[in-house]
Design a protein around this motif. Sequence first.
Motif, PDB file in Angstrom:
ATOM      1  N   GLN B  38      33.446 -37.447 -14.865  1.00 19.77           N
ATOM      2  CA  GLN B  38      32.661 -37.873 -16.007  1.00 19.77           C
ATOM      3  C   GLN B  38      33.198 -39.215 -16.483  1.00 19.77           C
ATOM      4  O   GLN B  38      34.410 -39.373 -16.644  1.00 19.77           O
ATOM      5  N   GLN B  39      32.297 -40.170 -16.687  1.00 15.76           N
ATOM      6  CA  GLN B  39      32.719 -41.462 -17.207  1.00 15.76           C
ATOM      7  C   GLN B  39      31.937 -41.767 -18.479  1.00 15.76           C
ATOM      8  O   GLN B  39      30.756 -42.104 -18.428  1.00 15.76           O
ATOM      9  N   LEU B  40      32.623 -41.628 -19.597  1.00 15.35           N
ATOM     10  CA  LEU B  40      32.018 -41.988 -20.880  1.00 15.35           C
ATOM     11  C   LEU B  40      31.916 -43.505 -20.972  1.00 15.35           C
ATOM     12  O   LEU B  40      32.701 -44.220 -20.332  1.00 15.35           O
ATOM     13  N   PRO B  41      30.989 -44.016 -21.751  1.00 20.10           N
ATOM     14  CA  PRO B  41      30.802 -45.479 -21.832  1.00 20.10           C
ATOM     15  C   PRO B  41      32.091 -46.211 -22.167  1.00 20.10           C
ATOM     16  O   PRO B  41      32.795 -45.869 -23.120  1.00 20.10           O
ATOM     17  N   GLY B  42      32.426 -47.206 -21.343  1.00 21.14           N
ATOM     18  CA  GLY B  42      33.568 -48.054 -21.604  1.00 21.14           C
ATOM     19  C   GLY B  42      34.925 -47.431 -21.341  1.00 21.14           C
ATOM     20  O   GLY B  42      35.958 -47.988 -21.743  1.00 21.14           O
ATOM     21  N   THR B  43      34.949 -46.280 -20.661  1.00 20.89           N
ATOM     22  CA  THR B  43      36.229 -45.622 -20.407  1.00 20.89           C
ATOM     23  C   THR B  43      36.432 -45.386 -18.914  1.00 20.89           C
ATOM     24  O   THR B  43      35.512 -45.545 -18.111  1.00 20.89           O
ATOM     25  N   ALA B  44      37.641 -44.977 -18.560  1.00 18.34           N
ATOM     26  CA  ALA B  44      37.942 -44.644 -17.172  1.00 18.34           C
ATOM     27  C   ALA B  44      37.339 -43.282 -16.818  1.00 18.34           C
ATOM     28  O   ALA B  44      37.139 -42.439 -17.700  1.00 18.34           O
ATOM     29  N   PRO B  45      37.028 -43.057 -15.556  1.00 19.86           N
ATOM     30  CA  PRO B  45      36.539 -41.741 -15.153  1.00 19.86           C
ATOM     31  C   PRO B  45      37.549 -40.648 -15.455  1.00 19.86           C
ATOM     32  O   PRO B  45      38.752 -40.891 -15.499  1.00 19.86           O
ATOM     33  N   LYS B  46      37.020 -39.435 -15.622  1.00 17.58           N
ATOM     34  CA  LYS B  46      37.854 -38.265 -15.924  1.00 17.58           C
ATOM     35  C   LYS B  46      37.447 -37.141 -14.971  1.00 17.58           C
ATOM     36  O   LYS B  46      36.253 -36.923 -14.738  1.00 17.58           O
ATOM     37  N   LEU B  47      38.436 -36.456 -14.411  1.00 12.82           N
ATOM     38  CA  LEU B  47      38.139 -35.341 -13.508  1.00 12.82           C
ATOM     39  C   LEU B  47      37.533 -34.197 -14.308  1.00 12.82           C
ATOM     40  O   LEU B  47      38.149 -33.703 -15.261  1.00 12.82           O
ATOM     41  N   LEU B  48      36.354 -33.753 -13.900  1.00 12.06           N
ATOM     42  CA  LEU B  48      35.612 -32.732 -14.633  1.00 12.06           C
ATOM     43  C   LEU B  48      35.614 -31.390 -13.884  1.00 12.06           C
ATOM     44  O   LEU B  48      35.805 -30.344 -14.486  1.00 12.06           O
ATOM     45  N   ILE B  49      35.394 -31.450 -12.582  1.00 12.93           N
ATOM     46  CA  ILE B  49      35.374 -30.272 -11.712  1.00 12.93           C
ATOM     47  C   ILE B  49      36.075 -30.650 -10.412  1.00 12.93           C
ATOM     48  O   ILE B  49      35.824 -31.728  -9.863  1.00 12.93           O
ATOM     49  N   TYR B  50      36.939 -29.750  -9.903  1.00 14.81           N
ATOM     50  CA  TYR B  50      37.551 -29.984  -8.598  1.00 14.81           C
ATOM     51  C   TYR B  50      37.422 -28.732  -7.746  1.00 14.81           C
ATOM     52  O   TYR B  50      37.165 -27.636  -8.262  1.00 14.81           O
ATOM     53  N   ASN B  51      37.599 -28.886  -6.452  1.00 15.42           N
ATOM     54  CA  ASN B  51      37.467 -27.755  -5.528  1.00 15.42           C
ATOM     55  C   ASN B  51      36.178 -26.979  -5.761  1.00 15.42           C
ATOM     56  O   ASN B  51      36.177 -25.743  -5.825  1.00 15.42           O
ATOM     57  N   ASN B  52      35.092 -27.687  -5.877  1.00 16.09           N
ATOM     58  CA  ASN B  52      33.724 -27.157  -6.042  1.00 16.09           C
ATOM     59  C   ASN B  52      33.438 -26.591  -7.424  1.00 16.09           C
ATOM     60  O   ASN B  52      32.352 -26.825  -7.965  1.00 16.09           O
ATOM     61  N   ASN B  53      34.382 -25.810  -7.979  1.00 15.57           N
ATOM     62  CA  ASN B  53      34.038 -25.089  -9.208  1.00 15.57           C
ATOM     63  C   ASN B  53      35.210 -24.861 -10.150  1.00 15.57           C
ATOM     64  O   ASN B  53      35.129 -24.025 -11.056  1.00 15.57           O
ATOM     65  N   GLN B  54      36.303 -25.590  -9.956  1.00 18.33           N
ATOM     66  CA  GLN B  54      37.477 -25.412 -10.811  1.00 18.33           C
ATOM     67  C   GLN B  54      37.497 -26.460 -11.925  1.00 18.33           C
ATOM     68  O   GLN B  54      37.224 -27.636 -11.686  1.00 18.33           O
ATOM     69  N   ARG B  55      37.831 -26.011 -13.118  1.00 19.99           N
ATOM     70  CA  ARG B  55      37.907 -26.926 -14.258  1.00 19.99           C
ATOM     71  C   ARG B  55      39.355 -27.234 -14.592  1.00 19.99           C
ATOM     72  O   ARG B  55      40.162 -26.315 -14.780  1.00 19.99           O
ATOM     73  N   PRO B  56      39.694 -28.527 -14.715  1.00 18.19           N
ATOM     74  CA  PRO B  56      41.043 -28.865 -15.197  1.00 18.19           C
ATOM     75  C   PRO B  56      41.229 -28.350 -16.624  1.00 18.19           C
ATOM     76  O   PRO B  56      40.249 -28.114 -17.347  1.00 18.19           O
ATOM     77  N   SER B  57      42.460 -28.198 -17.007  1.00 18.28           N
ATOM     78  CA  SER B  57      42.770 -27.772 -18.360  1.00 18.28           C
ATOM     79  C   SER B  57      42.117 -28.718 -19.372  1.00 18.28           C
ATOM     80  O   SER B  57      42.186 -29.940 -19.234  1.00 18.28           O
ATOM     81  N   GLY B  58      41.459 -28.135 -20.366  1.00 19.17           N
ATOM     82  CA  GLY B  58      40.839 -28.938 -21.408  1.00 19.17           C
ATOM     83  C   GLY B  58      39.359 -29.187 -21.219  1.00 19.17           C
ATOM     84  O   GLY B  58      38.681 -29.643 -22.154  1.00 19.17           O
ATOM     85  N   VAL B  59      38.839 -28.924 -20.037  1.00 26.98           N
ATOM     86  CA  VAL B  59      37.408 -29.114 -19.802  1.00 26.98           C
ATOM     87  C   VAL B  59      36.671 -27.851 -20.248  1.00 26.98           C
ATOM     88  O   VAL B  59      36.991 -26.752 -19.786  1.00 26.98           O
ATOM     89  N   PRO B  60      35.701 -28.001 -21.124  1.00 26.80           N
ATOM     90  CA  PRO B  60      34.992 -26.818 -21.645  1.00 26.80           C
ATOM     91  C   PRO B  60      34.281 -26.045 -20.538  1.00 26.80           C
ATOM     92  O   PRO B  60      33.834 -26.627 -19.543  1.00 26.80           O
ATOM     93  N   ASP B  61      34.132 -24.728 -20.742  1.00 29.11           N
ATOM     94  CA  ASP B  61      33.473 -23.909 -19.725  1.00 29.11           C
ATOM     95  C   ASP B  61      31.956 -24.097 -19.726  1.00 29.11           C
ATOM     96  O   ASP B  61      31.244 -23.425 -18.970  1.00 29.11           O
ATOM     97  N   ARG B  62      31.464 -25.016 -20.552  1.00 28.42           N
ATOM     98  CA  ARG B  62      30.045 -25.396 -20.483  1.00 28.42           C
ATOM     99  C   ARG B  62      29.746 -26.138 -19.171  1.00 28.42           C
ATOM    100  O   ARG B  62      28.598 -26.237 -18.757  1.00 28.42           O
ATOM    101  N   PHE B  63      30.822 -26.677 -18.572  1.00 32.77           N
ATOM    102  CA  PHE B  63      30.665 -27.422 -17.325  1.00 32.77           C
ATOM    103  C   PHE B  63      31.011 -26.490 -16.150  1.00 32.77           C
ATOM    104  O   PHE B  63      32.048 -25.831 -16.154  1.00 32.77           O
TER     105      PHE B  63
END
Lengths: 121, 110
Positions: B38-63
Amino acid sequence: EVQVVESGGGVVRPGGSLTLSCAASGFTFDDYGMSWVRQAPGKGLEWVSGINWSGGSTGYAGSVKGRFTISRDNAKNSLYLQMNSLRAEDTALYHCARGQRGTMTAPFDFWGQGTLVTVSS
Amino acid sequence: QSVLTQPPSASGTPGQRVTISCSGSTSNIGSDTVNWYQQLPGTAPKLLIYNNNQRPSGVPDRFSGSKSGTSASLAISGLQSEDEADYFCAVWDDSLHGWVFGGGTKLTVL
């Protein structure tokens, strides 16, 4: 706190050279693979190059192979990108990105804000 | 032309569920795991999902992420205004021996 901070960007003429640096802190640098990912103005992401934890394995996008060289100095917690024979199409914001593991095939879990490279006469 | 194909844009209203697709081939999505940024306007990209369906700590389960064959999808439920961003899929390509990204999808929250 994990941080990666890029530096070394600037304006360079076509055919010129530039070396980018990435200073890492807040983690054990030699446990992780690292990559450079660029983003041309208003465009998407393009992986440029990656390196494993030891520096013994590297990879390059076809668009930069033979012109760019990635390296790392684990003693200095630093990543580098030597860019030669620069072209206008290399103009982009260059991000330093940490992989989740020691290989360069791991997804990028931390990104720097980037350093801007402009190739123009 | 990106190796992975994403729709250039998507939109939804607050509270809705939206999905973003990512299409590849047997040498990338078909043989390795998919990641989403996910890249919010004017910011660096952020890992949102990895390994197809894993969420890093802090990413809401809405994703959530999924993969089938040579395609993958990112789903965002309970859409919020702060989800307005660019979303990129990425996967290691065995034949290119490098990372490939989708062209990105600009999500607008109406």
